[in-house]
Design an enzyme around this catalytic site. Structure first.
Site, PDB file in Angstrom:
ATOM      1  N   TRP A 103       0.873  -1.166   0.000  1.00 48.42           N
ATOM      2  CA  TRP A 103       0.000   0.000   0.000  1.00 48.42           C
ATOM      3  C   TRP A 103       0.909   1.214   0.000  1.00 48.42           C
ATOM      4  O   TRP A 103       1.874   1.266   0.766  1.00 48.42           O
ATOM      5  CB  TRP A 103      -0.867  -0.014   1.253  1.00 48.42           C
ATOM      6  CG  TRP A 103      -2.062   0.879   1.144  1.00 48.42           C
ATOM      7  CD1 TRP A 103      -3.215   0.598   0.482  1.00 48.42           C
ATOM      8  CD2 TRP A 103      -2.213   2.177   1.686  1.00 48.42           C
ATOM      9  NE1 TRP A 103      -4.083   1.641   0.586  1.00 48.42           N
ATOM     10  CE2 TRP A 103      -3.494   2.633   1.320  1.00 48.42           C
ATOM     11  CE3 TRP A 103      -1.402   3.012   2.450  1.00 48.42           C
ATOM     12  CZ2 TRP A 103      -3.991   3.868   1.691  1.00 48.42           C
ATOM     13  CZ3 TRP A 103      -1.897   4.243   2.817  1.00 48.42           C
ATOM     14  CH2 TRP A 103      -3.177   4.667   2.439  1.00 48.42           C
ATOM     15  N   ASP A 122       4.751  -5.328   3.663  1.00 51.79           N
ATOM     16  CA  ASP A 122       4.754  -6.250   4.804  1.00 51.79           C
ATOM     17  C   ASP A 122       5.969  -7.176   4.714  1.00 51.79           C
ATOM     18  O   ASP A 122       6.480  -7.447   3.619  1.00 51.79           O
ATOM     19  CB  ASP A 122       3.459  -7.084   4.805  1.00 51.79           C
ATOM     20  CG  ASP A 122       2.250  -6.259   5.198  1.00 51.79           C
ATOM     21  OD1 ASP A 122       2.433  -5.195   5.825  1.00 51.79           O
ATOM     22  OD2 ASP A 122       1.117  -6.674   4.881  1.00 51.79           O
TER      23      ASP A 122
HETATM   24  N1  ABN Z   1      -0.669  -4.897   6.181  1.00 54.69           N
HETATM   25  C1  ABN Z   1      -0.697  -5.456   7.451  1.00 54.69           C
HETATM   26  C2  ABN Z   1      -1.827  -6.411   7.645  1.00 54.69           C
HETATM   27  C3  ABN Z   1      -1.578  -7.768   7.688  1.00 54.69           C
HETATM   28  C4  ABN Z   1      -2.606  -8.638   7.892  1.00 54.69           C
HETATM   29  C5  ABN Z   1      -3.893  -8.170   8.035  1.00 54.69           C
HETATM   30  C6  ABN Z   1      -4.129  -6.821   8.005  1.00 54.69           C
HETATM   31  C7  ABN Z   1      -3.091  -5.915   7.803  1.00 54.69           C
END
Ligand code: ABN
Length: 176
Positions: A103, A122
């Site tokens: 994002w 992530d």
């Molecule tokens: N982007 C972090 C995240 C991971 C898993 C679920 C929601 C958000």
């Protein structure tokens, strides 16, 4: 000029009679010590010597501020800050892999007054870090606008889609 010569001679002799070289040096020493003590506390504009913070270099910001959800770079992060999980704000902790999709938010840097694009990738492959959890939402949109929503597991495209933490990678200046 004769009277002036006489006067000068008399004054000099009287002065020489009343003062000694040791006394003169003593006085001079006192003046030097007093001025050394007083001069440093005189008001001097030193602002020019203070380095101006850019807000871009993690090393110039206290760790506590950098690892806070309120730090400007984390303005739209949803996850655990990787800098609290053995990684940094722009690199994953050992044993995890960065998600290739992310994002991208736009955050305002209050130190230089400019807006920057920040990519929230992530880090995947280990169980949730559970430290420094943040959910800031600057310019985020609800879930039905999928690509403007940050509450997404970006590890979904990784071989191991287990989410561990999120980085806040500085992409560059945002064009206004
Ligand atoms: N982007 C972090 C995240 C991971 C898993 C679920 C929601 C958000």
């Amino acid at each position: 000029m004769h009277w002036l010569d006489n006067l000068g001679e008399r004054v000099s002799r009287r002065l020489a009679h009343r003062s000694s070289r040791r006394g003169f040096l003593n006085g001079l020493g006192k003046v030097m010590v007093a001025s050394a003590a007083i001069l440093p506390v005189l008001p001097v504009a030193r602002a020019g010597n203070t380095p101006k913070l850019t807000g871009l270099d993690p090393n110039e910001i206290p760790e506590e501020e950098f690892n806070s959800c309120d730090y400007w770079r984390h303005c739209a992060v949803d996850g655990f800050l990787c800098s609290c999980c053995g990684g940094t704000a722009s690199s994953c902790p050992p044993g995890t892999t960065a998600s290739p999709i992310s994002w991208v938010g736009t955050c305002h840097n209050p130190y230089d007054g400019k807006d920057y694009l920040i990519s929230y990738n992530d880090c995947c492959g280990k169980t949730a870090c559970n430290r420094c959890g943040c959910n800031t939402q600057t310019r985020e949109r609800p879930g039905y606008e999928f690509f403007l929503h940050n509450d997404v597991n970006w590890c979904m495209a990784n071989d191991n889609s287990t989410f561990h933490c999120t980085t806040s990678v500085l992409v560059g200046l945002a064009k206004n």
